[in-house]
Design an enzyme around this catalytic site. Structure first.
Site, mmCIF file in Angstrom:
data_model
loop_
_atom_site.group_PDB
_atom_site.id
_atom_site.type_symbol
_atom_site.label_atom_id
_atom_site.label_comp_id
_atom_site.label_asym_id
_atom_site.label_seq_id
_atom_site.Cartn_x
_atom_site.Cartn_y
_atom_site.Cartn_z
ATOM 1 N N ASP A 262 0.213 -7.291 6.299
ATOM 2 C CA ASP A 262 -0.189 -7.105 4.904
ATOM 3 C C ASP A 262 -1.492 -6.312 4.864
ATOM 4 O O ASP A 262 -2.419 -6.576 5.645
ATOM 5 C CB ASP A 262 -0.377 -8.466 4.223
ATOM 6 N N ILE A 263 -1.562 -5.320 3.971
ATOM 7 C CA ILE A 263 -2.779 -4.509 3.834
ATOM 8 C C ILE A 263 -3.840 -5.337 3.104
ATOM 9 O O ILE A 263 -3.582 -5.885 2.028
ATOM 10 C CB ILE A 263 -2.485 -3.213 3.056
ATOM 11 N N GLU A 305 2.831 -4.277 -0.538
ATOM 12 C CA GLU A 305 2.011 -3.821 0.583
ATOM 13 C C GLU A 305 2.252 -4.692 1.817
ATOM 14 O O GLU A 305 1.425 -4.739 2.714
ATOM 15 C CB GLU A 305 0.529 -3.844 0.201
#
Length: 397
Positions: A262-263, A305
């Protein structure tokens, strides 16, 4: 050239124009690379039909000009087949290649006729050039073409067979007595060559349409299985592959690891720099991931994301090392991109390796998510595996 051979040439003309027109009309609704391939093939058929029209009607009128024109146009049309194959494979096409080949052959024919007016040498030259172009196309279809199917093999073998026919025609030209340009060649070899060219035009068109259909079906499958922004697998396809790999690992007692990435603080990236910049960040992260994993691994986008990576036959230790390498690569390689938007781009990664306690692939995804959230609670920009998450939860508050 008597009526019989003239008639064959005129039939090739009609078929060439009909095939070209049909393909041009049908090409409008296909993806760009397939549309360009279809149109290149259609233009080739228009040129081929024009060449045989000139050859069939020229009679005794200006042979020194019409013979080179017919042969040059015909070779240019034949080379368009190679251009269409390159478009199908998304390879860069040489737009002036057909014109160069056709112009060279036409000019050579003109020089031969102006030199001594002997049509036999024109027959030899054109037959040799045609054989070379056909073998060139066969090589592109049988050797260079990726993911070949039955239509590709049929097309390649057809090109080789026609190349042999034109080599026989060349040999007949070598044994032929000198003939003036006004003399219309009409022997058994010439008739057989025209008939086989007619057959090759029809069979080749059918096989080319099948080749284009295969490519279109692959394009549809790609659209159905991949994320439109990044080109990574979409959620549905990733879970399908995950179930397949999970069952295979269970059946053969193999290792398997799943990573969820996950960003970090992606909402603030969008708020600070805008959604187009956020899309660039997502694409860059996927590029980093695909550049670090093996060909047999799978990268998929499972949320805005959030991404998942399937690692068949990878155990816990190797999975940790890869996850840490991914995290570090993203942090290093996206520094410049982040500076453009005034943000810092990092990611958190959670992972889990297959154990006997896992009964379904969804269990691995759930545990990877749990490890990911622990990585985020622990300060982000780090890697946690599910065992780590359990230990963290067990610590006293």
């Amino acid at each position: 050239m008597d009526f019989e051979t003239t008639f064959i040439a005129q039939v090739i003309t009609v078929i060439g124009f009909a095939i070209g027109l049909s393909i041009v009309v049908a090409s409008g609704r296909y993806p760009r690379h397939i549309r360009e391939s279809l149109r290149a093939y259609a233009y080739g058929k228009f040129l081929l039909g024009s060449a045989f029209l000139i050859a069939g009607l020229r009679a005794d009128q200006m042979p020194e000009l019409l013979i080179p024109l017919a042969n040059g146009v015909g070779l240019a049309g034949l080379m368009m087949n190679h251009t269409s194959v390159r478009h199908l494979q998304r390879r860069p096409a040489r737009p002036f290649g057909p014109a160069v080949v056709g112009g060279t052959v036409g000019l050579s024919c003109l020089l031969l006729l102006l030199a001594d007016g002997d049509i036999a040498w024109v027959r030899i030259l054109v037959s040799f050039a045609t054989s070379g172009v056909l073998l060139f196309i066969a090589f592109a279809v049988l050797v260079r073409y990726e993911r070949r199917g039955i239509p590709h093999y049929v097309t390649g073998l057809l090109c080789i067979a026609l190349a042999l026919v034109y080599l026989i025609r060349m040999a007949a030209g070598l044994s032929q007595e000198e003939a003036p340009a006004t003399y219309m060649l009409d022997d058994h070899v010439e008739r057989a060559t025209f008939l086989l060219t007619l057959l090759g035009t029809v069979v080749g068109a059918i096989n080319y349409v099948l080749m284009a259909s295969d490519e279109f079906n692959r394009e549809l499958a790609k659209l159905a299985h991949t994320d439109g922004l990044t080109g990574a697998l979409n959620r549905r396809r990733l879970f399908e592959l995950g179930e397949i790999e999970f069952r295979r690992a269970r059946r053969h007692d193999r290792e398997m690891t799943v990573l969820v990435l996950d960003i970090d603080r992606f909402k603030s990236i969008n708020d600070c720099s805008g959604h187009p910049f956020g899309d660039r960040v997502i694409q860059a992260v996927v590029d980093c991931c695909t550049g670090q994993v093996r060909r047999e691994d799978a990268v998929g986008r499972i949320g805005g994301e959030e991404f998942a990576i399937l690692l068949p036959e990878i155990g816990a230790e190797a999975g940790r090392l890869l996850a840490e390498r991914l995290r570090g690569t993203i942090e290093r390689q996206l520094v410049q991109l982040g500076s453009e938007g005034g943000v810092t781009v990092t990611c958190s990664i959670g992972g889990v390796s297959l154990t006997k306690e896992h009964s379904e692939f969804s269990d691995m995804i759930a545990q990877s998510d749990s490890a990911l959230y622990d990585a985020k609670r622990g300060g982000r920009n780090q890697v946690r595996f599910f065992s780590d998450a359990l230990r963290v939860k067990a610590l006293p508050a």
